[in-house]
Design an enzyme around this catalytic site. Sequence first.
Site, mmCIF file in Angstrom:
data_model
loop_
_atom_site.group_PDB
_atom_site.id
_atom_site.type_symbol
_atom_site.label_atom_id
_atom_site.label_comp_id
_atom_site.label_asym_id
_atom_site.label_seq_id
_atom_site.Cartn_x
_atom_site.Cartn_y
_atom_site.Cartn_z
ATOM 1 N N TYR A 11 11.374 11.453 6.098
ATOM 2 C CA TYR A 11 10.700 10.599 7.654
ATOM 3 C C TYR A 11 10.488 8.356 6.395
ATOM 4 O O TYR A 11 10.896 8.829 5.266
ATOM 5 C CB TYR A 11 9.138 11.011 7.419
ATOM 6 C CG TYR A 11 8.280 10.010 6.607
ATOM 7 C CD1 TYR A 11 7.669 10.995 5.260
ATOM 8 C CD2 TYR A 11 7.831 9.291 6.742
ATOM 9 C CE1 TYR A 11 6.609 10.368 4.962
ATOM 10 C CE2 TYR A 11 5.786 9.068 5.717
ATOM 11 C CZ TYR A 11 5.708 9.960 4.984
ATOM 12 O OH TYR A 11 4.575 9.825 4.231
ATOM 13 N N LYS A 25 10.890 11.596 -0.058
ATOM 14 C CA LYS A 25 10.137 11.399 0.765
ATOM 15 C C LYS A 25 10.111 11.877 2.769
ATOM 16 O O LYS A 25 10.230 12.290 3.214
ATOM 17 C CB LYS A 25 10.463 10.075 1.768
ATOM 18 C CG LYS A 25 9.027 9.499 1.904
ATOM 19 C CD LYS A 25 9.387 7.738 2.404
ATOM 20 C CE LYS A 25 8.152 7.310 3.261
ATOM 21 N NZ LYS A 25 6.618 6.865 2.629
ATOM 22 N N GLU A 61 -0.721 8.124 -8.758
ATOM 23 C CA GLU A 61 -0.553 7.100 -7.524
ATOM 24 C C GLU A 61 -1.231 7.735 -6.295
ATOM 25 O O GLU A 61 -1.814 8.555 -7.081
ATOM 26 C CB GLU A 61 1.336 7.174 -6.400
ATOM 27 C CG GLU A 61 1.706 8.141 -6.765
ATOM 28 C CD GLU A 61 2.736 8.855 -6.290
ATOM 29 O OE1 GLU A 61 3.630 7.719 -5.030
ATOM 30 O OE2 GLU A 61 3.811 10.131 -5.875
ATOM 31 N N LEU A 75 6.580 9.166 -5.910
ATOM 32 C CA LEU A 75 7.426 8.523 -4.855
ATOM 33 C C LEU A 75 7.692 6.999 -4.861
ATOM 34 O O LEU A 75 7.292 6.085 -5.228
ATOM 35 C CB LEU A 75 7.015 8.353 -3.248
ATOM 36 C CG LEU A 75 7.122 8.147 -2.069
ATOM 37 C CD1 LEU A 75 7.924 6.512 -1.374
ATOM 38 C CD2 LEU A 75 8.655 8.894 -1.696
HETATM 39 N N1 PDD Z 1 3.720 5.775 2.489
HETATM 40 N N2 PDD Z 1 3.847 6.901 -2.804
HETATM 41 C C1 PDD Z 1 3.838 7.940 -1.357
HETATM 42 C C2 PDD Z 1 3.032 8.847 -1.372
HETATM 43 C C3 PDD Z 1 3.765 7.340 -0.119
HETATM 44 O O1 PDD Z 1 3.731 8.114 0.824
HETATM 45 C C4 PDD Z 1 3.871 6.493 0.057
HETATM 46 C C5 PDD Z 1 4.701 5.501 1.098
HETATM 47 C C6 PDD Z 1 4.178 4.704 -1.031
HETATM 48 C C7 PDD Z 1 4.600 3.672 -1.006
HETATM 49 O O2 PDD Z 1 5.504 3.637 -0.356
HETATM 50 P P1 PDD Z 1 6.627 2.316 0.124
HETATM 51 O O3 PDD Z 1 6.200 1.036 -0.389
HETATM 52 O O4 PDD Z 1 8.201 2.649 0.304
HETATM 53 O O5 PDD Z 1 6.085 2.197 1.502
HETATM 54 C C8 PDD Z 1 3.913 5.284 -2.421
HETATM 55 C C9 PDD Z 1 4.355 5.529 4.023
HETATM 56 C C10 PDD Z 1 3.832 4.197 4.090
HETATM 57 C C11 PDD Z 1 3.185 6.820 4.751
HETATM 58 O O6 PDD Z 1 3.327 7.570 4.535
HETATM 59 O O7 PDD Z 1 2.579 6.286 5.497
#
Ligand code: PDD
Length: 288
Positions: free
Chosen positions: A33, A148, A180, A204
């Site tokens: 996703y 992801k 994280e 991630l």
């Molecule tokens: N989550 N780490 C994890 C485990 C994440 O699921 C996400 C993003 C991030 C941040 O990535 P980005 O800057 O590309 O949004 C880091 C999304 C927003 C979610 O699961 O809703």
Amino acid sequence: MKDIVYLNGEFMPRAEARISPDDRGFLFGDALYEVTPVYGGRFLALDRHMERLRRGCATLRIPFPEGLEALHQELLELNDLQEEEMATVYLQLSRGTAPRTHAFPDPPVPPTLYAWAKPFKRLDQESWEKGFGAVTVPDQRWGRADLKTVQLLPMVMAQQAARDAGEADALLVRDGLALEGSHNNVFFVFGDLLVTHPASNQILPGITRALVLELAREEGIPVEERPTAVGDLQCVSEVFYTGTTTEVRPTVRIDGKPVGDGKVGPVTRRLHEAFRAMVARECGAALV
Ligand code: PDD
């Protein structure tokens, strides 16, 4: 609010969208996703989000669909979100629907592609100024946290632990290292140095993380991508999280103990402002 979603080639009201119970996303979590931010009707770093999805597809051997940029744009328009201060587009791609067997369907089946858009309320400055709290939680994920995938149960449990503790964020810990959050990346400030975990298979690789690293370098803030031991958190003067829905958000306590002096620090503030200025530049959105 309109709620038009996309499913396998068609746009339709969300209430009409149907997938098979034999979809591999449902049965196995065999799906990827993306969540992409939109400010004032303009996508921020859509190309990078699609590139991350492309890499995930290549690794999991799911065909990468063409035309995703146009699909994102169309969802915005169909849901009248062009004028919205902020919105997000969620996109999920599973290996498709087939009788349950672990190995890939043979012959292959078409992937299931589902996407929707909705307004997102940005954090107000007053709450931001107060800062937020995090709780440490053991990281229970598999070894490919860089992909992801929708296999988010460890993150669901981690975020619930944060909520049960009355805090905003989880801080995932593996082998004594703070990696994280449940849906965001984390940065630490040691003296003048900004530190975040390297983009290994343990985290991630957040798009916001990458943007913030670029901004920090532009701002002349010394940066190191290296792991941080939980034991070293007592020497940290600032902590902040980054993510699509998190932007740059300060953490002023971890496990109930204050970070530094317990107030939002100058490096966090500088990067928060730099991030919002970059959004204004890239998307023409008003600075809040
Ligand atoms: N989550 N780490 C994890 C485990 C994440 O699921 C996400 C993003 C991030 C941040 O990535 P980005 O800057 O590309 O949004 C880091 C999304 C927003 C979610 O699961 O809703």
